[in-house]
Design an enzyme around this catalytic site. Structure first.
Site, PDB file in Angstrom:
ATOM      1  N   ARG A  70      93.726 -26.939 -28.908  1.00  0.00           N
ATOM      2  CA  ARG A  70      94.805 -25.939 -28.918  1.00  0.00           C
ATOM      3  C   ARG A  70      94.564 -24.963 -30.072  1.00  0.00           C
ATOM      4  O   ARG A  70      94.767 -23.760 -29.948  1.00  0.00           O
ATOM      5  CB  ARG A  70      96.175 -26.615 -29.051  1.00  0.00           C
ATOM      6  N   TYR A 122     105.784  -3.355 -16.152  1.00  0.00           N
ATOM      7  CA  TYR A 122     105.729  -4.518 -15.278  1.00  0.00           C
ATOM      8  C   TYR A 122     107.098  -5.221 -15.271  1.00  0.00           C
ATOM      9  O   TYR A 122     107.697  -5.422 -16.334  1.00  0.00           O
ATOM     10  CB  TYR A 122     104.623  -5.452 -15.788  1.00  0.00           C
ATOM     11  N   ASP A 201      99.898  -1.988 -23.488  1.00  0.00           N
ATOM     12  CA  ASP A 201      99.462  -2.889 -22.420  1.00  0.00           C
ATOM     13  C   ASP A 201      98.388  -2.132 -21.628  1.00  0.00           C
ATOM     14  O   ASP A 201      98.687  -1.176 -20.919  1.00  0.00           O
ATOM     15  CB  ASP A 201     100.670  -3.236 -21.543  1.00  0.00           C
ATOM     16  N   LYS A 226      93.734  -9.663 -14.381  1.00  0.00           N
ATOM     17  CA  LYS A 226      93.482  -8.485 -13.551  1.00  0.00           C
ATOM     18  C   LYS A 226      92.033  -8.013 -13.712  1.00  0.00           C
ATOM     19  O   LYS A 226      91.126  -8.722 -13.348  1.00  0.00           O
ATOM     20  CB  LYS A 226      94.523  -7.408 -13.903  1.00  0.00           C
TER      21      LYS A 226
HETATM   22  N1  PLP Z   1     101.273  -6.564 -17.823  1.00  0.00           N
HETATM   23  C1  PLP Z   1     101.034  -5.962 -16.654  1.00  0.00           C
HETATM   24  C2  PLP Z   1     100.827  -4.467 -16.625  1.00  0.00           C
HETATM   25  C3  PLP Z   1     100.994  -6.697 -15.463  1.00  0.00           C
HETATM   26  O1  PLP Z   1     100.770  -6.051 -14.294  1.00  0.00           O
HETATM   27  C4  PLP Z   1     101.194  -8.097 -15.517  1.00  0.00           C
HETATM   28  C5  PLP Z   1     101.174  -8.906 -14.282  1.00  0.00           C
HETATM   29  O2  PLP Z   1     101.143  -8.403 -13.175  1.00  0.00           O
HETATM   30  C6  PLP Z   1     101.451  -8.703 -16.756  1.00  0.00           C
HETATM   31  C7  PLP Z   1     101.458  -7.914 -17.888  1.00  0.00           C
HETATM   32  C8  PLP Z   1     101.653 -10.196 -16.854  1.00  0.00           C
HETATM   33  O3  PLP Z   1     100.433 -10.866 -16.723  1.00  0.00           O
HETATM   34  P1  PLP Z   1     100.210 -12.307 -16.036  1.00  0.00           P
HETATM   35  O4  PLP Z   1     100.566 -12.206 -14.602  1.00  0.00           O
HETATM   36  O5  PLP Z   1      98.758 -12.587 -16.302  1.00  0.00           O
HETATM   37  O6  PLP Z   1     101.100 -13.270 -16.751  1.00  0.00           O
END
Ligand code: PLP
Length: 419
Positions: A70, A122, A201, A226
């Protein structure tokens, strides 16, 4: 002992011979950063250290610092070094998902603090700030940072700890001028009298398209699920920063809260990174071809794609794309016009389109080699329904994969014609 500069390659210590050269270009770094051959065996693929603990040489004498998985794991450390290099930052800190990375970054704010957030994010990020953090006294203020970067100033207060946005935004593909926001917040004294930290992000772009730290961001993060992973086969998250105090706090939280990715998931992202530069090019050419197709049809109400520079659907911020992005990425969103052969509403047509493509798979997520289609209002953004962030019920989001463009165009055209 320092390495002997006169030594031939075969006499050079292994680590020096294969250390990452910071002068390499992005395409080379994506293959090699964090991916040097295994020091023990020379294995050219990253070894998967599937272990929970490490034998120690004596009390207080962990071997090479490895104690417990961890706290640290060599496969995870490679991923952290790789993404840090690709984002042009000092330190990477990996988490079990993008949502976990989001939650750990939000831990930088304390009760009573405020966070200024772009108004198109998101749905899960909105859900975290509204349903988990607001009841604990961390207040999010949502602002359209894309229309005018100066909007950020009106939202700042002496309690602002973080300024946080996506660019391109999810799902409207609005762009935020990172350098302009960094300039706008520079003179501000927020929580504890400090300048607020700028968090970007970068999930929708990937570092192949845009590197926010180069434009003044303090922290960049990803749902590595992604584009970084790129194959829709792992859930993963990663943060990169060059601020030592921020990195130290996040490293502490990584261990203290324990939302860490497993070594196999880190390996999958490392493998995905090796083709990131190539994939990003193909995602973008396919997305551009699809955006042009949609923009040329009169049964389409709106097309959102930062690479469309002319015509009725020209992106209003194409100039920002040219400044801070390499290409315009692989995401496209659009709203079909009411009508079609069955006289449907826009939303009915959108549902029919999503349910009838064959190559574009109806699924949440994005950034994988395969093309995906979804209806954000019902799927990825259901958690913003009824809020100021709610999206048009007829908006369709496409993640353009790396298939042959002609096949994708034929698939989408057929679905549009039928709907
Ligand atoms: N940020 C964005 C722009 C996203 O599209 C997503 C998920 O779709 C996240 C954060 C969250 O990521 P995760 O699904 O890997 O937890």
């Amino acid at each position: 002992m320092p390495p002997d500069p006169s030594a031939g390659p075969e006499e050079q210590p292994f680590a020096e011979r294969y250390a990452t050269d910071e002068g390499w270009s992005f395409g080379t770094l994506s293959v090699h950063a964090g991916q040097e051959p295994d020091e023990l065996t020379g294995a050219v693929a990253a070894p998967i250290y599937q272990t929970s603990t490490f034998a120690q040489d004596g009390i207080g004498r962990p071997r090479d610092g490895w104690e417990y998985a961890r706290t640290g794991n060599p496969t995870r450390r490679r991923l952290e070094r790789a993404v840090a290099a690709l984002e042009g930052g000092e330190q990477g800190i990996a988490f079990s998902s993008g949502a976990a990375a989001t939650a750990m970054l939000a831990e930088l704010a304390l009760p009573g603090d405020e966070v200024v957030i772009g108004d198109d994010v998101y749905g899960g990020t909105y859900r975290l700030f509204e349903q988990v953090l607001r009841p604990k006294g961390i207040i999010a203020r949502y602002v359209d940072l894309s229309a005018d970067p100066a909007n950020v100033r009106a939202a700042l207060s002496p309690r602002t700890r973080l300024v946080w946005f996506e660019t391109p935004t999810n799902p409207l593909l609005k762009l935020v001028d990172i350098a302009a926001i960094a300039d706008a917040i520079a003179p501000h004294h927020g929580a504890d009298g400090q300048r607020p930290l700028l968090v970007v992000d970068n999930t929708f772009a990937s570092p192949a398209v845009q590197r926010p730290l180069d434009h003044g961001a303090d922290i960049v993060f990803h749902s590595a699920t992604k584009y970084l992973g790129g194959h829709s086969d792992t859930v993963n998250g990663i943060v990169v920063t060059s601020r030592p105090a921020v990195a130290e706090r996040l490293r502490f939280l990584q261990n203290a809260i324990g939302a860490v990715p497993g070594p196999f998931d880190c390996f999958l992202v490392l493998r995905g990174l090796r083709t990131l530069a190539l994939r990003a090019e193909r995602h973008a050419t396919n997305a551009a071809a699809i955006a042009v197709l949609l923009a040329g049809r009169d049964d389409i109400e709106l097309v959102h794609y930062p690479g469309l520079r002319t015509g009725r659907h020209a992106h209003p911020q194409a100039a920002i794309a040219a400044r801070q992005m390499r290409g315009a990425g692989g995401m496209v969103s659009f709203i079909p016009r009411a009508g079609g052969p069955h006289g449907r509403t826009g939303r009915e047509r959108a549902i029919a389109i999503c349910e009838s493509t064959r190559l574009f798979t109806l699924a949440e997520s994005l950034g994988g080699v395969e093309s995906l289609i979804e209806l954000p209002a019902e799927m990825t953004h259901a958690s913003v329904a009824g809020s100021m962030l709610a999206v048009d019920p007829a908006l369709i989001r496409l993640s353009c994969g790396i298939e042959d463009a002609a096949d994708l165009l034929a698939d989408l055209s057929a679905a549009l014609d039928r709907a």
